[in-house]
Design a protein around this motif. Sequence first.
Motif, PDB file in Angstrom:
ATOM      1  N   THR A   1       0.847  -1.181   0.000  1.00  0.00           N
ATOM      2  CA  THR A   1       0.000   0.000   0.000  1.00  0.00           C
ATOM      3  C   THR A   1       0.889   1.239   0.000  1.00  0.00           C
ATOM      4  OG1 THR A   1      -0.155  -0.243   2.410  1.00  0.00           O
ATOM      5  CG2 THR A   1      -2.045  -0.964   1.123  1.00  0.00           C
ATOM      6  N   ASN A   2       0.488   2.246  -0.744  1.00  0.00           N
ATOM      7  CA  ASN A   2       1.243   3.492  -0.778  1.00  0.00           C
ATOM      8  C   ASN A   2       1.176   4.175   0.588  1.00  0.00           C
ATOM      9  OD1 ASN A   2       1.971   3.241  -3.482  1.00  0.00           O
ATOM     10  ND2 ASN A   2       0.067   4.182  -4.169  1.00  0.00           N
ATOM     11  N   GLY A   3       2.248   4.874   0.938  1.00  0.00           N
ATOM     12  CA  GLY A   3       2.294   5.539   2.229  1.00  0.00           C
ATOM     13  C   GLY A   3       3.028   6.865   2.170  1.00  0.00           C
ATOM     14  N   ALA A   4       2.799   7.686   3.171  1.00  0.00           N
ATOM     15  CA  ALA A   4       3.459   8.985   3.278  1.00  0.00           C
ATOM     16  C   ALA A   4       3.555   9.350   4.751  1.00  0.00           C
ATOM     17  CB  ALA A   4       2.693  10.052   2.497  1.00  0.00           C
ATOM     18  N   GLY A   5       4.293  10.408   5.029  1.00  0.00           N
ATOM     19  CA  GLY A   5       4.416  10.850   6.402  1.00  0.00           C
ATOM     20  C   GLY A   5       5.391  11.995   6.528  1.00  0.00           C
ATOM     21  N   SER A   6       5.765  12.285   7.753  1.00  0.00           N
ATOM     22  CA  SER A   6       6.696  13.375   8.009  1.00  0.00           C
ATOM     23  C   SER A   6       7.450  13.102   9.303  1.00  0.00           C
ATOM     24  CB  SER A   6       5.961  14.710   8.107  1.00  0.00           C
ATOM     25  OG  SER A   6       5.056  14.692   9.195  1.00  0.00           O
ATOM     26  N   LEU A   7       8.588  13.757   9.408  1.00  0.00           N
ATOM     27  CA  LEU A   7       9.459  13.656  10.573  1.00  0.00           C
ATOM     28  C   LEU A   7       9.886  15.074  10.910  1.00  0.00           C
ATOM     29  CD1 LEU A   7      11.299  11.702  12.395  1.00  0.00           C
ATOM     30  CD2 LEU A   7      13.021  12.028  10.615  1.00  0.00           C
ATOM     31  N   SER A   8       9.878  15.449  12.181  1.00  0.00           N
ATOM     32  CA  SER A   8      10.259  16.821  12.524  1.00  0.00           C
ATOM     33  C   SER A   8      11.098  16.867  13.790  1.00  0.00           C
ATOM     34  CB  SER A   8       9.016  17.708  12.686  1.00  0.00           C
ATOM     35  OG  SER A   8       8.245  17.281  13.783  1.00  0.00           O
ATOM     36  N   PHE A   9      11.919  17.890  13.864  1.00  0.00           N
ATOM     37  CA  PHE A   9      12.726  18.127  15.055  1.00  0.00           C
ATOM     38  C   PHE A   9      13.080  19.602  15.094  1.00  0.00           C
ATOM     39  CE2 PHE A   9      14.933  16.049  11.618  1.00  0.00           C
ATOM     40  CZ  PHE A   9      16.053  16.817  11.355  1.00  0.00           C
ATOM     41  N   GLN A  10      13.441  20.097  16.274  1.00  0.00           N
ATOM     42  CA  GLN A  10      13.670  21.525  16.472  1.00  0.00           C
ATOM     43  C   GLN A  10      15.055  21.792  17.056  1.00  0.00           C
ATOM     44  OE1 GLN A  10      10.723  20.008  17.845  1.00  0.00           O
ATOM     45  NE2 GLN A  10       9.763  20.495  15.873  1.00  0.00           N
ATOM     46  N   ARG A  11      15.516  23.016  16.825  1.00  0.00           N
ATOM     47  CA  ARG A  11      16.740  23.491  17.494  1.00  0.00           C
ATOM     48  C   ARG A  11      16.446  24.880  18.037  1.00  0.00           C
ATOM     49  NH1 ARG A  11      23.030  22.783  16.488  1.00  0.00           N
ATOM     50  NH2 ARG A  11      23.796  24.808  17.182  1.00  0.00           N
ATOM     51  N   ASN A  12      16.710  25.065  19.338  1.00  0.00           N
ATOM     52  CA  ASN A  12      16.383  26.319  20.005  1.00  0.00           C
ATOM     53  C   ASN A  12      17.417  27.408  19.725  1.00  0.00           C
ATOM     54  OD1 ASN A  12      14.170  25.047  21.202  1.00  0.00           O
ATOM     55  ND2 ASN A  12      15.365  24.434  22.997  1.00  0.00           N
ATOM     56  N   ASN A  13      16.944  28.649  19.860  1.00  0.00           N
ATOM     57  CA  ASN A  13      17.817  29.831  19.792  1.00  0.00           C
ATOM     58  C   ASN A  13      18.703  29.821  18.550  1.00  0.00           C
ATOM     59  OD1 ASN A  13      18.840  32.283  20.748  1.00  0.00           O
ATOM     60  ND2 ASN A  13      20.499  31.292  21.877  1.00  0.00           N
ATOM     61  N   THR A  14      18.095  29.545  17.410  1.00  0.00           N
ATOM     62  CA  THR A  14      18.821  29.461  16.137  1.00  0.00           C
ATOM     63  C   THR A  14      17.958  30.069  15.047  1.00  0.00           C
ATOM     64  OG1 THR A  14      19.820  27.374  16.865  1.00  0.00           O
ATOM     65  CG2 THR A  14      19.994  27.898  14.517  1.00  0.00           C
ATOM     66  N   THR A  15      18.582  30.717  14.076  1.00  0.00           N
ATOM     67  CA  THR A  15      17.861  31.241  12.919  1.00  0.00           C
ATOM     68  C   THR A  15      18.094  30.332  11.720  1.00  0.00           C
ATOM     69  OG1 THR A  15      19.690  32.606  12.111  1.00  0.00           O
ATOM     70  CG2 THR A  15      18.214  33.600  13.752  1.00  0.00           C
ATOM     71  N   VAL A  16      17.253  30.488  10.706  1.00  0.00           N
ATOM     72  CA  VAL A  16      17.423  29.691   9.486  1.00  0.00           C
ATOM     73  C   VAL A  16      18.789  29.979   8.873  1.00  0.00           C
ATOM     74  CG1 VAL A  16      16.589  29.358   7.134  1.00  0.00           C
ATOM     75  CG2 VAL A  16      14.951  29.530   9.015  1.00  0.00           C
ATOM     76  N   ALA A  17      19.180  31.252   8.844  1.00  0.00           N
ATOM     77  CA  ALA A  17      20.476  31.612   8.264  1.00  0.00           C
ATOM     78  C   ALA A  17      21.621  30.948   9.024  1.00  0.00           C
ATOM     79  CB  ALA A  17      20.649  33.131   8.269  1.00  0.00           C
ATOM     80  N   GLN A  18      21.526  30.918  10.351  1.00  0.00           N
ATOM     81  CA  GLN A  18      22.568  30.270  11.143  1.00  0.00           C
ATOM     82  C   GLN A  18      22.613  28.769  10.866  1.00  0.00           C
ATOM     83  OE1 GLN A  18      21.223  31.542  15.003  1.00  0.00           O
ATOM     84  NE2 GLN A  18      22.715  33.214  15.130  1.00  0.00           N
ATOM     85  N   ALA A  19      21.448  28.152  10.730  1.00  0.00           N
ATOM     86  CA  ALA A  19      21.404  26.716  10.454  1.00  0.00           C
ATOM     87  C   ALA A  19      22.042  26.397   9.115  1.00  0.00           C
ATOM     88  CB  ALA A  19      19.955  26.232  10.479  1.00  0.00           C
ATOM     89  N   ILE A  20      21.721  27.195   8.096  1.00  0.00           N
ATOM     90  CA  ILE A  20      22.299  26.969   6.771  1.00  0.00           C
ATOM     91  C   ILE A  20      23.812  27.143   6.809  1.00  0.00           C
ATOM     92  CG2 ILE A  20      22.385  27.822   4.396  1.00  0.00           C
ATOM     93  CD1 ILE A  20      19.429  28.541   4.695  1.00  0.00           C
ATOM     94  N   SER A  21      24.261  28.154   7.556  1.00  0.00           N
ATOM     95  CA  SER A  21      25.702  28.375   7.677  1.00  0.00           C
ATOM     96  C   SER A  21      26.382  27.178   8.335  1.00  0.00           C
ATOM     97  CB  SER A  21      25.958  29.639   8.494  1.00  0.00           C
ATOM     98  OG  SER A  21      27.344  29.856   8.675  1.00  0.00           O
ATOM     99  N   ILE A  22      25.743  26.611   9.363  1.00  0.00           N
ATOM    100  CA  ILE A  22      26.303  25.435  10.036  1.00  0.00           C
ATOM    101  C   ILE A  22      26.369  24.252   9.079  1.00  0.00           C
ATOM    102  CG2 ILE A  22      25.866  23.696  11.825  1.00  0.00           C
ATOM    103  CD1 ILE A  22      24.640  26.001  13.504  1.00  0.00           C
ATOM    104  N   LEU A  23      25.280  24.013   8.348  1.00  0.00           N
ATOM    105  CA  LEU A  23      25.214  22.857   7.456  1.00  0.00           C
ATOM    106  C   LEU A  23      26.159  22.998   6.267  1.00  0.00           C
ATOM    107  CD1 LEU A  23      21.359  22.260   7.485  1.00  0.00           C
ATOM    108  CD2 LEU A  23      23.107  20.945   8.698  1.00  0.00           C
TER     109      LEU A  23
END
Length: 252
Positions: free
Chosen positions: A182-204
């Motif tokens: 059977t076809n399936g879908a879903g999602s997975l999520s997690f958070q990081r505190n005190n961080t901006t998107v720009a900072q996350a991209i810079s880290i990655l």
Amino acid sequence: MINLKSILLNATLVATAALPLAAAALFTSAGSAQAAALTGEFSFDGGKSKTQIGNPFVKSLVTLKKDSLTFTPDSIIQDSNGVKSTPVAVAAQTGSFLGFNSASIRDIISFANNTVQNPFLDLGNLPSDGDILPGDDTASLADGINIFTLTSSGYQITQTGANITIAVNLLGYFTSATGEITNGAGSLSFQRNNTTVAQAISILDTADGSLANLTFSGSTFTTSVPEPAALLGLGAVGGVMAMSRRRKGVVQ
């Protein structure tokens, strides 16, 4: 919202290869085939494990690098091929998933190279939901039965106040113990505190940069179930093809 990575995985070849198996099952009734398929939904989050009595439990965590997603610890569950996975607890089950309280989850090896460890989820049971103690039987979490195979995935990073949320989309298919898909879908999520998107991209973007050791949660559900009429139609087509081949064999 930043859409950073997406992948299309080679597991789709497995689904294609399964088509002859579906044709081979034409002699079973459509109703029984539908009943054997996995249907419904469930949520999951990180389980816990310990290697020795007296040691504290270790929580299952996730680490994101620019092109990979990994789960730890992965030293408890191991399948017959030596591939290791991490325990998760299963909750809010409906339908066919009511019979499971735990699963193992495997790494998305690389978003860049379109590879993944499959099955991504292997459903089973533990004495305590998602928790592994020394001596617990984990065979059902590494038997390749009642599984979710991942065929495509990607992740996005969004700003939520002073924190960021990483959302991973999951697309694939479930295979039941009797081989029904059977076809399936879903999602997975997690958070990081005190961080901006720009900072996350810079880290990655940094060599070996990662958002590491984060708690996670997710959910998956079936998106379609084989229709009895479709299965019967497939049976009719398969029967005609078989008769045609036999007739050609007589003529030749």
